[in-house]
Design a protein around this motif. Structure first.
Motif, PDB file in Angstrom:
ATOM      1  N   PRO A   7       0.830  -1.177   0.032  1.00 37.53           N
ATOM      2  CA  PRO A   7       0.113   0.096   0.059  1.00 37.53           C
ATOM      3  C   PRO A   7       0.843   1.207  -0.079  1.00 37.53           C
ATOM      4  N   SER A   8       0.309   2.282  -0.521  1.00 38.14           N
ATOM      5  CA  SER A   8       0.994   3.562  -0.655  1.00 38.14           C
ATOM      6  C   SER A   8       0.449   4.301   0.537  1.00 38.14           C
ATOM      7  N   HIS A   9      -0.442   4.039   1.143  1.00 32.96           N
ATOM      8  CA  HIS A   9      -0.834   4.708   2.587  1.00 32.96           C
ATOM      9  C   HIS A   9      -1.798   3.757   3.290  1.00 32.96           C
ATOM     10  N   ILE A  10      -1.517   4.042   4.526  1.00 26.33           N
ATOM     11  CA  ILE A  10      -2.454   3.278   5.703  1.00 26.33           C
ATOM     12  C   ILE A  10      -3.226   4.499   6.318  1.00 26.33           C
ATOM     13  N   TRP A  11      -4.540   3.996   6.587  1.00 29.15           N
ATOM     14  CA  TRP A  11      -5.411   4.969   7.122  1.00 29.15           C
ATOM     15  C   TRP A  11      -6.413   4.357   8.029  1.00 29.15           C
ATOM     16  N   SER A  12      -6.887   5.316   9.054  1.00 23.96           N
ATOM     17  CA  SER A  12      -7.841   4.885  10.138  1.00 23.96           C
ATOM     18  C   SER A  12      -8.984   6.112  10.345  1.00 23.96           C
ATOM     19  N   ALA A  13     -10.068   5.499  10.891  1.00 24.19           N
ATOM     20  CA  ALA A  13     -11.021   6.331  11.241  1.00 24.19           C
ATOM     21  C   ALA A  13     -11.897   5.882  12.369  1.00 24.19           C
ATOM     22  N   ALA A  14     -12.271   6.413  13.383  1.00 26.11           N
ATOM     23  CA  ALA A  14     -12.952   6.185  14.612  1.00 26.11           C
ATOM     24  C   ALA A  14     -14.117   6.909  14.869  1.00 26.11           C
ATOM     25  N   CYS A  15     -15.001   6.238  15.245  1.00 26.42           N
ATOM     26  CA  CYS A  15     -16.523   7.062  15.506  1.00 26.42           C
ATOM     27  C   CYS A  15     -17.082   6.471  17.046  1.00 26.42           C
ATOM     28  N   CYS A  16     -16.940   7.577  17.808  1.00 25.79           N
ATOM     29  CA  CYS A  16     -17.233   7.233  19.494  1.00 25.79           C
ATOM     30  C   CYS A  16     -18.595   7.547  19.656  1.00 25.79           C
ATOM     31  N   VAL A  17     -19.068   6.556  20.431  1.00 24.96           N
ATOM     32  CA  VAL A  17     -20.620   6.488  20.444  1.00 24.96           C
ATOM     33  C   VAL A  17     -20.873   6.219  22.071  1.00 24.96           C
ATOM     34  N   ARG A  18     -21.903   7.268  22.598  1.00 21.34           N
ATOM     35  CA  ARG A  18     -21.921   6.936  24.067  1.00 21.34           C
ATOM     36  C   ARG A  18     -23.450   6.963  24.112  1.00 21.34           C
ATOM     37  N   GLY A  19     -23.946   5.780  24.452  1.00 22.21           N
ATOM     38  CA  GLY A  19     -25.536   5.422  24.562  1.00 22.21           C
ATOM     39  C   GLY A  19     -25.810   5.138  23.191  1.00 22.21           C
TER      40      GLY A  19
ATOM     41  N   ILE B  50      -3.961   9.127   9.014  1.00 14.96           N
ATOM     42  CA  ILE B  50      -3.322   8.613   7.559  1.00 14.96           C
ATOM     43  C   ILE B  50      -1.753   8.654   7.569  1.00 14.96           C
ATOM     44  N   ALA B  51      -1.252   7.856   7.055  1.00 14.82           N
ATOM     45  CA  ALA B  51       0.389   7.659   6.901  1.00 14.82           C
ATOM     46  C   ALA B  51       0.714   7.320   5.677  1.00 14.82           C
ATOM     47  N   GLU B  52       1.879   7.752   5.196  1.00 15.92           N
ATOM     48  CA  GLU B  52       2.502   7.161   3.763  1.00 15.92           C
ATOM     49  C   GLU B  52       3.364   6.197   4.271  1.00 15.92           C
ATOM     50  N   ASN B  53       3.164   4.936   3.693  1.00 14.67           N
ATOM     51  CA  ASN B  53       4.050   3.683   3.771  1.00 14.67           C
ATOM     52  C   ASN B  53       5.166   3.554   3.194  1.00 14.67           C
ATOM     53  N   LYS B  54       6.265   4.343   3.435  1.00 15.95           N
ATOM     54  CA  LYS B  54       7.554   4.406   2.721  1.00 15.95           C
ATOM     55  C   LYS B  54       8.488   3.584   4.013  1.00 15.95           C
ATOM     56  N   LYS B  55       9.714   3.040   3.337  1.00 15.14           N
ATOM     57  CA  LYS B  55      10.618   2.562   4.276  1.00 15.14           C
ATOM     58  C   LYS B  55      11.338   3.615   5.148  1.00 15.14           C
ATOM     59  N   ASP B  56      11.342   5.077   4.478  1.00 17.99           N
ATOM     60  CA  ASP B  56      12.090   6.164   5.225  1.00 17.99           C
ATOM     61  C   ASP B  56      11.186   7.145   5.923  1.00 17.99           C
TER      62      ASP B  56
ATOM     63  N   ASN C 104       8.001   7.928   8.888  1.00 14.53           N
ATOM     64  CA  ASN C 104       7.538   7.381  10.241  1.00 14.53           C
ATOM     65  C   ASN C 104       6.611   8.534  10.817  1.00 14.53           C
ATOM     66  N   VAL C 105       5.739   8.687   9.922  1.00 10.26           N
ATOM     67  CA  VAL C 105       4.716   9.954  10.433  1.00 10.26           C
ATOM     68  C   VAL C 105       3.440   9.500  10.068  1.00 10.26           C
ATOM     69  N   VAL C 106       2.457   9.949  11.135  1.00 10.45           N
ATOM     70  CA  VAL C 106       0.913   9.782  11.186  1.00 10.45           C
ATOM     71  C   VAL C 106       0.442  11.007  11.382  1.00 10.45           C
ATOM     72  N   THR C 107      -0.480  11.404  10.376  1.00  9.03           N
ATOM     73  CA  THR C 107      -1.121  12.778  10.448  1.00  9.03           C
ATOM     74  C   THR C 107      -2.517  12.627  10.978  1.00  9.03           C
ATOM     75  N   ARG C 108      -2.956  13.269  12.039  1.00 15.08           N
ATOM     76  CA  ARG C 108      -4.224  13.044  12.584  1.00 15.08           C
ATOM     77  C   ARG C 108      -5.275  14.204  11.924  1.00 15.08           C
TER      78      ARG C 108
ATOM     79  N   LYS D 282     -11.650  13.524   2.289  1.00 18.00           N
ATOM     80  CA  LYS D 282     -11.114  14.320   1.061  1.00 18.00           C
ATOM     81  C   LYS D 282      -9.591  13.482   0.834  1.00 18.00           C
ATOM     82  N   SER D 283      -8.729  13.429   1.700  1.00 16.34           N
ATOM     83  CA  SER D 283      -7.720  12.678   1.526  1.00 16.34           C
ATOM     84  C   SER D 283      -7.768  11.471   0.686  1.00 16.34           C
ATOM     85  N   LEU D 284      -8.640  10.549   1.200  1.00 18.30           N
ATOM     86  CA  LEU D 284      -8.832   9.141   0.448  1.00 18.30           C
ATOM     87  C   LEU D 284      -9.557   9.556  -0.802  1.00 18.30           C
ATOM     88  N   SER D 285     -10.313  10.458  -0.861  1.00 16.47           N
ATOM     89  CA  SER D 285     -10.984  10.682  -2.437  1.00 16.47           C
ATOM     90  C   SER D 285      -9.883  11.170  -3.306  1.00 16.47           C
ATOM     91  N   ASP D 286      -8.993  12.033  -2.807  1.00 20.65           N
ATOM     92  CA  ASP D 286      -7.796  12.517  -3.812  1.00 20.65           C
ATOM     93  C   ASP D 286      -6.801  11.265  -4.392  1.00 20.65           C
TER      94      ASP D 286
END
Length: 277
Positions: free
Chosen positions: A214-226, A236-242, A244-248, A256-260
């Motif tokens: 993969p070129s990128h790994i991404w994740s999304a969370a939805c927090c529910v109370r009740g 999201i993070a670029e998946n490269k061997k050099d 080591n950055v995750v952008t919140r 929008k980033s995934l759409s691009d």
């Protein structure tokens, strides 16, 4: 008449036991892993997809949309319930990606070979196998549904290769690992935390072109109370061997980033954007 009724009951039981794990749509128990029982929409639909209700030890554990062509998951959907513990089984694969008539629970390659008298090449046709990762340099078997977000058998179930992508070690054991820990901590304020974690196909492969990196790994969370969503976030993070950055990101920016990355095609991760957070 009584004999006929008994026969019908037996047939119904057989049909239930053979209920497919590789399904046409995420319905029934598998829908419970998605906020409002609604899977993502838009670009996250490969042409040769398999919808897998991940089944382990007589229970559905999480859901995965799997790309048979690239032999990696598009995303895994799960409910975050972090806790301690270690796995106690080898890497597993999905029998119904070999043949729809095979049993629905994930299992080790050797067991499947013995049970169905087939060869490893038949298992490997539509999914990654253990050998694909054995000589991958600088790459880990990166969980989309991470073991650290589960306990007991739920944790064991994450060690299926249909939940794994080639993820560079520096990211998997660095910033992405830290982000997974953050999700575990932030989920403590939620009654239910619905998580989607996915991978954007890249342009390189391992194992002689079999498994996409993969070129990128991404994740999304939805927090529910009740029954009320109170927060949502993404990363999201670029998946490269050099790298080591995750952008919140907030949810809208992640979509929008995934759409691009998917050439302008729309991406919707949670129904109603988890209440527009």
């Amino acid at each position: 008449m009584l004999r006929l009724l008994l026969l019908l009951q037996v047939l119904a039981s057989c049909l239930w036991l053979g209920h497919s794990e590789v399904v046409e749509a995420f319905l029934g128990p598998c829908a419970l892993f998605f906020y409002e029982k609604t899977p993502p929409r838009g670009a996250l639909r490969p042409t040769n997809a398999a919808r897998i209700c991940q089944f382990y030890d007589n229970k559905y554990r999480f859901a995965t949309l799997y790309d048979r062509n690239n032999r990696i998951p598009v995303y895994s959907a799960y409910i975050c319930k972090p806790g301690p513990g270690d796995r106690d089984q080898p890497w597993l694969v999905e029998p119904q990606l070999i043949d729809q008539s095979y049993h629905k629970y994930m299992e080790g390659e050797d067991s499947i070979i013995r049970e169905y008298k087939i060869k490893s090449q038949q298992i490997a046709k539509n999914q990654a196998i253990d050998k694909d990762y054995s000589e991958a340099l600088f790459l880990d078997r990166g969980h989309l549904c991470p073991s650290g977000h589960h306990t007991g058998d739920d944790k064991n179930a994450t060690f299926t290769l249909t939940n794994i992508v080639p993820q560079y070690t520096i990211l998997n054991q660095g910033a992405w690992h830290d982000y997974e820990n953050t999700v575990a901590q932030e989920s403590q304020g939620c009654d239910t935390t619905y998580v989607l974690t996915g991978a954007v196909p890249g342009k390189t492969y391992i194992s002689n072109g079999r498994v996409n990196v993969p070129s990128h790994i991404w994740s999304a969370a939805c927090c529910v109370r009740g029954k009320q969503p109170i927060n949502a976030w993404g990363a999201i993070a670029e998946n490269k061997k050099d790298m080591n950055v995750v952008t919140r990101l907030n949810l809208k920016r992640l979509e929008k980033s995934l759409s691009d990355l998917y050439e302008g095609k729309d991406v919707t991760l949670f129904k109603n954007s988890c209440s527009q957070q």
